[in-house]
Enzyme design. Structure first.
Site, PDB file in Angstrom:
ATOM      1  N   SER A   1       0.876  -1.186   0.000  1.00  0.00           N
ATOM      2  CA  SER A   1       0.000   0.000   0.000  1.00  0.00           C
ATOM      3  C   SER A   1       0.903   1.222   0.000  1.00  0.00           C
ATOM      4  CB  SER A   1      -0.845  -0.003   1.278  1.00  0.00           C
ATOM      5  OG  SER A   1      -1.483   1.247   1.476  1.00  0.00           O
TER       6      SER A   1
ATOM      7  N   TYR B   1      -1.982  -1.315  10.677  1.00  0.00           N
ATOM      8  CA  TYR B   1      -2.117  -1.505   9.222  1.00  0.00           C
ATOM      9  C   TYR B   1      -0.876  -0.965   8.501  1.00  0.00           C
ATOM     10  CZ  TYR B   1      -3.900  -1.297   4.465  1.00  0.00           C
ATOM     11  OH  TYR B   1      -4.053  -1.471   3.096  1.00  0.00           O
TER      12      TYR B   1
HETATM   13  N1  LIG Z   1      -8.772  -0.403  -1.354  1.00  0.00           N
HETATM   14  C1  LIG Z   1      -7.733   0.340  -1.074  1.00  0.00           C
HETATM   15  O1  LIG Z   1      -7.805   1.582  -1.057  1.00  0.00           O
HETATM   16  C2  LIG Z   1      -6.392  -0.300  -0.804  1.00  0.00           C
HETATM   17  C3  LIG Z   1      -5.269   0.538  -0.819  1.00  0.00           C
HETATM   18  C4  LIG Z   1      -4.023  -0.024  -0.580  1.00  0.00           C
HETATM   19  C5  LIG Z   1      -3.893  -1.385  -0.359  1.00  0.00           C
HETATM   20  N2  LIG Z   1      -5.011  -2.170  -0.340  1.00  0.00           N
HETATM   21  C6  LIG Z   1      -4.826  -3.611  -0.089  1.00  0.00           C
HETATM   22  O2  LIG Z   1      -5.352  -4.344  -1.163  1.00  0.00           O
HETATM   23  C7  LIG Z   1      -5.700  -5.654  -0.706  1.00  0.00           C
HETATM   24  C8  LIG Z   1      -7.111  -5.984  -1.185  1.00  0.00           C
HETATM   25  O3  LIG Z   1      -8.008  -5.096  -0.568  1.00  0.00           O
HETATM   26  P1  LIG Z   1      -9.342  -4.578  -1.280  1.00  0.00           P
HETATM   27  O4  LIG Z   1      -9.281  -3.113  -1.284  1.00  0.00           O
HETATM   28  O5  LIG Z   1      -9.589  -5.303  -2.530  1.00  0.00           O
HETATM   29  O6  LIG Z   1     -10.359  -4.979  -0.104  1.00  0.00           O
HETATM   30  P2  LIG Z   1     -11.739  -5.772  -0.088  1.00  0.00           P
HETATM   31  O7  LIG Z   1     -12.583  -5.373  -1.234  1.00  0.00           O
HETATM   32  O8  LIG Z   1     -12.235  -5.591   1.311  1.00  0.00           O
HETATM   33  O9  LIG Z   1     -11.273  -7.295  -0.306  1.00  0.00           O
HETATM   34  C9  LIG Z   1     -10.525  -7.965   0.666  1.00  0.00           C
HETATM   35  C10 LIG Z   1     -10.419  -9.422   0.276  1.00  0.00           C
HETATM   36  O10 LIG Z   1      -9.687 -10.109   1.310  1.00  0.00           O
HETATM   37  C11 LIG Z   1     -10.436 -11.223   1.745  1.00  0.00           C
HETATM   38  N3  LIG Z   1     -10.236 -11.481   3.167  1.00  0.00           N
HETATM   39  C12 LIG Z   1     -10.440 -10.622   4.199  1.00  0.00           C
HETATM   40  N4  LIG Z   1     -10.211 -11.230   5.363  1.00  0.00           N
HETATM   41  C13 LIG Z   1      -9.855 -12.519   5.066  1.00  0.00           C
HETATM   42  C14 LIG Z   1      -9.488 -13.641   5.839  1.00  0.00           C
HETATM   43  N5  LIG Z   1      -9.466 -13.597   7.179  1.00  0.00           N
HETATM   44  N6  LIG Z   1      -9.176 -14.804   5.211  1.00  0.00           N
HETATM   45  C15 LIG Z   1      -9.225 -14.871   3.859  1.00  0.00           C
HETATM   46  N7  LIG Z   1      -9.551 -13.831   3.059  1.00  0.00           N
HETATM   47  C16 LIG Z   1      -9.863 -12.671   3.666  1.00  0.00           C
HETATM   48  C17 LIG Z   1     -11.896 -10.860   1.472  1.00  0.00           C
HETATM   49  O11 LIG Z   1     -12.675 -12.024   1.238  1.00  0.00           O
HETATM   50  P3  LIG Z   1     -13.703 -12.691   2.283  1.00  0.00           P
HETATM   51  O12 LIG Z   1     -14.320 -11.572   3.066  1.00  0.00           O
HETATM   52  O13 LIG Z   1     -14.647 -13.420   1.384  1.00  0.00           O
HETATM   53  O14 LIG Z   1     -12.859 -13.600   3.109  1.00  0.00           O
HETATM   54  C18 LIG Z   1     -11.751 -10.097   0.155  1.00  0.00           C
HETATM   55  O15 LIG Z   1     -11.743 -10.994  -0.930  1.00  0.00           O
HETATM   56  C19 LIG Z   1      -5.537  -5.634   0.818  1.00  0.00           C
HETATM   57  O16 LIG Z   1      -4.316  -6.246   1.155  1.00  0.00           O
HETATM   58  C20 LIG Z   1      -5.520  -4.157   1.151  1.00  0.00           C
HETATM   59  O17 LIG Z   1      -4.787  -3.895   2.324  1.00  0.00           O
HETATM   60  C21 LIG Z   1      -6.258  -1.674  -0.567  1.00  0.00           C
END
Ligand SMILES: NC(=O)c1ccc[n+]([C@@H]2O[C@H](COP(=O)([O-])OP(=O)(O)OC[C@H]3O[C@@H](n4cnc5c(N)ncnc54)[C@H](OP(=O)(O)O)[C@@H]3O)[C@@H](O)[C@H]2O)c1
Length: 263
Positions: free
Chosen positions: A149, A162
């Protein structure tokens, strides 16, 4: 259950964690487009089934396997690796994407929730890398994309765990890239800034400024991966922000991050 004997494929295989939503879901779509067979994992089975059905309808001959697992559980990475061995698939690309962020005053956040965050964002990512990287090194090709991130570049008050977890992911990925790239294996830390996903349902309202799409993030990641880069920051405004921050004393960038993230 798939008949393993009937599925002998020369297509590369990608394992994507957190594929039921957001960036992971978009990685699955983009990698299917590029000719990969997929193993998708997350906790929500219905979401994974919907994803798999859509991909099978769109890409003739694709193999998509679903593994439902809670990656915050210490045994989950090993169980996933065992299931993949049973399926007879060799992982060419591991996308360590599953993650979430806690937000608020440190003392008000449930300790168990932050332990879960460290287990998912850090421990599971390292464990899965241990499970699949040695075979990639033996084959002399393959790679890992770890989702870090822009929070990895400075401490993040009000999201201290985080930010630290993503600093770990970035540092770990860069170090590992240096260890393995001369042996044909790639490791990339992909660093998105604010991106439109369900992330903000669990973490915090997105900060003001440009919000990127999951397609943007995945395109940046795959471009950098194909070039063999160790780190990729998604989007010009995020790149400029990180560049400017690198010129400032760390105390200032920590203060600025604290102002932005204040609950
Ligand atoms: N969105 C942003 O602005 C942003 C920015 C920087 C970095 N990121 C990073 O990008 C990555 C993806 O995030 P996203 O934004 O796509 O978030 P998201 O839409 O909330 O998706 C998160 C994914 O992780 C899975 N997950 C969560 N807890 C889990 C667990 N205990 N075991 C297995 N799977 C789990 C969820 O699936 P289930 O709930 O079905 O398990 C979901 O598929 C993360 O590492 C996040 O830190 C996001």
């Amino acid at each position: 259950m798939t008949n393993i004997a009937a599925v002998s494929s020369s297509r590369p295989v990608a394992l994507i964690t957190g594929a039921s939503a957001g960036i992971g879901f978009a990685f699955a779509q983009a990698l299917a487009e590029r000719g990969y067979d997929l193993i998708v994992t997350a906790r929500r089975r219905e979401r994974l089934e919907e994803l798999a059905a859509g991909l099978r309808a769109k890409h003739a001959g694709i193999r998509v396997e679903i593994i439902v697992a809670d990656l915050a559980g210490a045994a989950a990475p090993e169980q996933i690796a065992a299931e993949i061995a049973r399926l007879g698939m060799d992982v060419e690309l591991l996308v360590n994407n599953a993650g979430f962020g806690t937000h608020g005053r440190f003392e008000s956040i449930a300790p168990a929730r932050e332990q879960e965050e460290i287990a998912l964002n850090v421990a599971a990512l390292v464990a899965l890398t241990h499970a699949f990287l040695p075979a990639m090194l033996e084959r002399g090709h393959g790679g890992v994309i770890n989702i870090a991130s822009t929070a990895a570049f400075q401490p993040v008050p009000w999201m201290s765990v985080y930010g630290a977890s993503k600093a770990f992911v970035r540092s770990f990925s860069e170090a590992l890239h240096e260890e393995v790239h001369a042996r044909g294996v790639r490791v990339l830390a992909l660093c998105p800034g604010p991106t439109a996903t369900e992330f903000f349902d669990t973490a915090v309202a997105p900060p003001r400024g440009p919000i990127r799409t999951v397609r943007d993030v995945v395109a940046t990641g795959l471009r950098a991966y194909e070039k063999g880069a160790p780190v990729a920051i998604d989007g010009p405004s995020n790149q400029i922000m990180i560049r400017l921050a690198s010129l400032m004393p760390r105390r200032w960038t920590t203060k600025i991050a604290g102002r932005i993230m204040h609950p």
